[in-house]
Design a protein around this motif. Structure first.
Motif, mmCIF file in Angstrom:
data_model
loop_
_atom_site.group_PDB
_atom_site.id
_atom_site.type_symbol
_atom_site.label_atom_id
_atom_site.label_comp_id
_atom_site.label_asym_id
_atom_site.label_seq_id
_atom_site.Cartn_x
_atom_site.Cartn_y
_atom_site.Cartn_z
ATOM 1 N N PHE A 52 34.073 29.679 24.814
ATOM 2 C CA PHE A 52 32.711 29.183 24.653
ATOM 3 C C PHE A 52 32.389 28.994 23.173
ATOM 4 O O PHE A 52 31.785 27.981 22.784
ATOM 5 C CB PHE A 52 31.730 30.174 25.289
ATOM 6 N N GLU A 53 32.794 29.952 22.338
ATOM 7 C CA GLU A 53 32.544 29.839 20.901
ATOM 8 C C GLU A 53 33.238 28.611 20.324
ATOM 9 O O GLU A 53 32.667 27.893 19.490
ATOM 10 C CB GLU A 53 33.010 31.103 20.185
ATOM 11 N N ARG A 54 34.460 28.347 20.769
ATOM 12 C CA ARG A 54 35.166 27.156 20.285
ATOM 13 C C ARG A 54 34.444 25.883 20.708
ATOM 14 O O ARG A 54 34.308 24.933 19.923
ATOM 15 C CB ARG A 54 36.610 27.157 20.800
ATOM 16 N N ASP A 55 33.976 25.848 21.947
ATOM 17 C CA ASP A 55 33.271 24.662 22.447
ATOM 18 C C ASP A 55 31.977 24.432 21.666
ATOM 19 O O ASP A 55 31.652 23.294 21.307
ATOM 20 C CB ASP A 55 32.960 24.819 23.934
ATOM 21 N N VAL A 56 31.228 25.496 21.426
ATOM 22 C CA VAL A 56 29.968 25.364 20.692
ATOM 23 C C VAL A 56 30.220 24.895 19.264
ATOM 24 O O VAL A 56 29.497 24.044 18.728
ATOM 25 C CB VAL A 56 29.198 26.698 20.694
ATOM 26 N N ALA A 57 31.273 25.420 18.638
ATOM 27 C CA ALA A 57 31.586 25.029 17.266
ATOM 28 C C ALA A 57 31.916 23.546 17.163
ATOM 29 O O ALA A 57 31.593 22.889 16.159
ATOM 30 C CB ALA A 57 32.749 25.868 16.741
ATOM 31 N N ALA A 58 32.548 23.008 18.204
ATOM 32 C CA ALA A 58 32.993 21.613 18.152
ATOM 33 C C ALA A 58 31.957 20.628 18.666
ATOM 34 O O ALA A 58 32.056 19.422 18.389
ATOM 35 C CB ALA A 58 34.283 21.459 18.971
ATOM 36 N N ALA A 59 30.968 21.091 19.396
ATOM 37 C CA ALA A 59 30.018 20.200 20.063
ATOM 38 C C ALA A 59 28.970 19.669 19.093
ATOM 39 O O ALA A 59 28.609 20.322 18.112
ATOM 40 C CB ALA A 59 29.342 20.934 21.217
ATOM 41 N N ARG A 64 27.446 35.555 24.201
ATOM 42 C CA ARG A 64 27.386 34.159 23.759
ATOM 43 C C ARG A 64 26.471 33.952 22.550
ATOM 44 O O ARG A 64 26.596 32.934 21.860
ATOM 45 C CB ARG A 64 26.913 33.267 24.915
ATOM 46 N N TYR A 65 25.544 34.875 22.306
ATOM 47 C CA TYR A 65 24.651 34.731 21.146
ATOM 48 C C TYR A 65 25.453 34.480 19.874
ATOM 49 O O TYR A 65 25.045 33.709 18.994
ATOM 50 C CB TYR A 65 23.814 35.997 20.968
ATOM 51 N N LEU A 66 26.605 35.159 19.743
ATOM 52 C CA LEU A 66 27.381 35.095 18.513
ATOM 53 C C LEU A 66 27.830 33.671 18.215
ATOM 54 O O LEU A 66 27.931 33.279 17.042
ATOM 55 C CB LEU A 66 28.594 36.027 18.618
ATOM 56 N N ALA A 67 28.079 32.856 19.240
ATOM 57 C CA ALA A 67 28.521 31.485 19.019
ATOM 58 C C ALA A 67 27.491 30.697 18.218
ATOM 59 O O ALA A 67 27.841 29.902 17.331
ATOM 60 C CB ALA A 67 28.788 30.800 20.359
ATOM 61 N N PHE A 68 26.218 30.933 18.513
ATOM 62 C CA PHE A 68 25.164 30.176 17.833
ATOM 63 C C PHE A 68 24.860 30.755 16.453
ATOM 64 O O PHE A 68 24.522 30.016 15.522
ATOM 65 C CB PHE A 68 23.928 30.130 18.724
ATOM 66 N N VAL A 117 16.874 23.516 12.196
ATOM 67 C CA VAL A 117 17.882 22.670 12.829
ATOM 68 C C VAL A 117 18.301 23.287 14.162
ATOM 69 O O VAL A 117 18.650 24.467 14.236
ATOM 70 C CB VAL A 117 19.115 22.544 11.908
ATOM 71 N N LEU A 118 18.291 22.482 15.213
ATOM 72 C CA LEU A 118 18.662 22.983 16.542
ATOM 73 C C LEU A 118 20.129 23.403 16.574
ATOM 74 O O LEU A 118 20.983 22.780 15.936
ATOM 75 C CB LEU A 118 18.405 21.921 17.608
ATOM 76 N N LEU A 119 20.430 24.443 17.367
ATOM 77 C CA LEU A 119 21.760 25.041 17.400
ATOM 78 C C LEU A 119 22.487 24.872 18.730
ATOM 79 O O LEU A 119 23.719 24.953 18.759
ATOM 80 C CB LEU A 119 21.656 26.552 17.100
ATOM 81 N N GLN A 120 21.771 24.674 19.826
ATOM 82 C CA GLN A 120 22.416 24.701 21.139
ATOM 83 C C GLN A 120 22.731 23.290 21.646
ATOM 84 O O GLN A 120 21.823 22.469 21.807
ATOM 85 C CB GLN A 120 21.516 25.408 22.156
ATOM 86 N N PRO A 121 24.008 23.005 21.937
ATOM 87 C CA PRO A 121 24.376 21.668 22.437
ATOM 88 C C PRO A 121 23.737 21.313 23.773
ATOM 89 O O PRO A 121 23.499 20.131 24.038
ATOM 90 C CB PRO A 121 25.900 21.749 22.561
#
Length: 452
Positions: free
Chosen positions: A57-64, A153-157, A298-302
């Motif tokens: 999930f962290e990888r997906d959020v970083a790339a999105a 999942r919070y950590l991804a953002f 700036v928005l953070l969630q894809p």
């Protein structure tokens, strides 16, 4: 079963993937000679396959990418709406999916507080669900449905926000990744480890002196932990500034209340690192991070769609302020559809990522000054040059303004009063004491017309 065996079972439940290195970190955090009183126990509760899911999930959020076309809604939203109407009791009871987006009635915190179960999807893993209660500053205490994976999942953002400021987290085994600060008479305190970061340590501590053997232990303990990131709010950060710490975190994260620029500047100068002001909600998680370079948050969630509504539930004109209303999110136990947050901003869609401009918590309030009404944003601007961690501004029915500060009877309090008297007139502002434990709505008024 012996007490030792029970304690071991409890630890296994809190930390299913704990290794000897992780246990050594927990022991270090708990048993350091300067450690505070830890009043609670908590843990990541992640199973082995869930650790890998969170990493993915962290990888997906970083790339999105984050955002959507200015004249349309995001492509994923139609499927999300159909799923909500099929699997969430509140929406299934309404019948077929409306033909138009505008026909989907917005919901509020009061709706969730009235029956949270109606907003939990049918396929939610009840056995693994976590429920926690928020205090509620607007009359609606709320139970939030969550899950260990959601919490992780919070950590991804947070990582996405940090990367925007050039910080790539690196702490792992044998190091302390995060310290969460509080400063109040009593708060939830615990130690944990983060499996996705090599079981780096995590400690939630209360800086109130009563929680420590001696007040001096606070600085000693923080320096011993040497965390990569320190998270807190303006109140706990103001207390941190009084401590003779030598630690050098790579970033500070401020959440949950307004961070004035002067306090941010003090923190950045003292610790030599960026101080991120993150707009985060219990219901939604981290939503946005302030970036002065673009003039807003700036928005953070894809997969979080944001729209701004007026008091009647209609979209405001482009560039106008409205109530932040969200759909989507990453909490699969509490997906949200047109959820009115109670916070207000304007939405700037001109850049690569949508930006919330002029963000202010809760409903906007007008204040009466000699000859005209002003917005609560004007009050914020009047105080922003002062390093105030927390304040409340109330206008009484007779027009007198009461400014509540923890540092009311100090030179800082006098400066704050003088700043507001430039708006309201000489002698029109009174000072009162605001304690660190106050759960306060920041802007209030007794005047008719204050919320028009």
């Amino acid at each position: 079963m012996s007490s030792d065996a029970t304690a071991l079972d409890d630890e296994r439940e809190r930390f299913p993937t704990l290794t000897p290195a992780g246990r050594a970190m927990l022991d270090f955090l708990r048993e350091h000679p300067a450690a505070p009183t830890y009043r609670n126990q908590s843990g990541n509760k992640l199973l082995a396959h869930e650790v890998e899911e969170v990493r993915a999930f962290e990888r997906d959020v970083a790339a999105a990418s984050v955002g959507w076309p200015a004249d349309r809604r995001p492509a994923w939203l139609d499927d999300f709406v159909r799923t909500m109407y099929a699997s969430v009791p509140h929406y299934r009871a309404l019948g077929a999916v409306p033909a138009e987006w505008s026909q989907i009635a917005p919901v509020s915190r009061a709706d969730l507080a009235n029956d949270i179960a109606a907003f939990v999807p049918d396929d939610a893993d009840i056995a693994r669900m976590i429920n926690f209660r928020t205090t509620g500053t607007t009359g609606h205490p709320l139970i939030i449905a969550s899950h260990p994976v959601v919490a992780a999942r919070y950590l991804a953002f947070h990582k996405r926000a940090l990367r925007r400021f050039g910080v790539q987290l690196a702490h792992g085994a044998g190091q302390v990744g995060v310290v969460l600060l509080g400063f109040q008479q009593r708060c939830f305190t615990y130690v944990s480890v983060t499996p996705t970061m090599g079981e780096s340590g995590l400690a939630k501590i209360n800086l109130h002196p009563d929680e420590w053997r001696t007040p001096q232990d606070r600085a000693t303990y923080l320096d011993a932990l040497a965390p990569e990131v320190v998270a807190g709010d303006p109140i706990s950060f103001a207390e941190l500034l009084t401590l003779p710490v030598t630690m050098r975190p790579r970033a500070l994260l401020s959440v949950s209340m307004l961070l004035l620029p002067a306090l941010r500047a003090q923190l950045e100068q003292r610790f030599g690192c960026p101080v991120l002001d993150i707009y985060s909600l219990n219901e939604v998680g981290p939503v946005a991070v302030y970036d002065a370079r673009v003039g807003g948050h700036v928005l953070l969630q894809p997969r979080l769609y944001v729209e701004l509504l007026d008091s009647a539930g209609n979209p405001v004109a482009p560039g106008q302020r409205g109530e932040i209303t969200v759909s989507g999110g990453f909490n699969f136990c509490l997906p949200l559809l047109r959820y009115r947050t109670g916070d207000h901003a304007a939405l700037d869609m001109s850049g690569e990522v949508p930006v919330l401009a002029g963000l202010s918590g809760r409903s906007p309030v007008r204040y009466r000054t000699p000859g005209k009404w002003i917005n609560n944003i004007d009050v914020t601007h009047a105080l922003q040059h002062l390093p105030i961690p927390h304040f409340g501004v109330h206008q009484e029915a007779n027009g007198v303004v009461v400014l509540r500060l923890a540092q009311a009877m100090t030179p800082l309090g006098d400066q704050a009063r003088a700043a507001l008297e430039k708006l309201f007139g000489a002698g029109s502002v009174m000072l009162a004491v605001l304690t660190a434990d106050d759960k306060t709505v920041q802007y209030t008024s007794d005047l008719a017309g204050a919320r028009e």
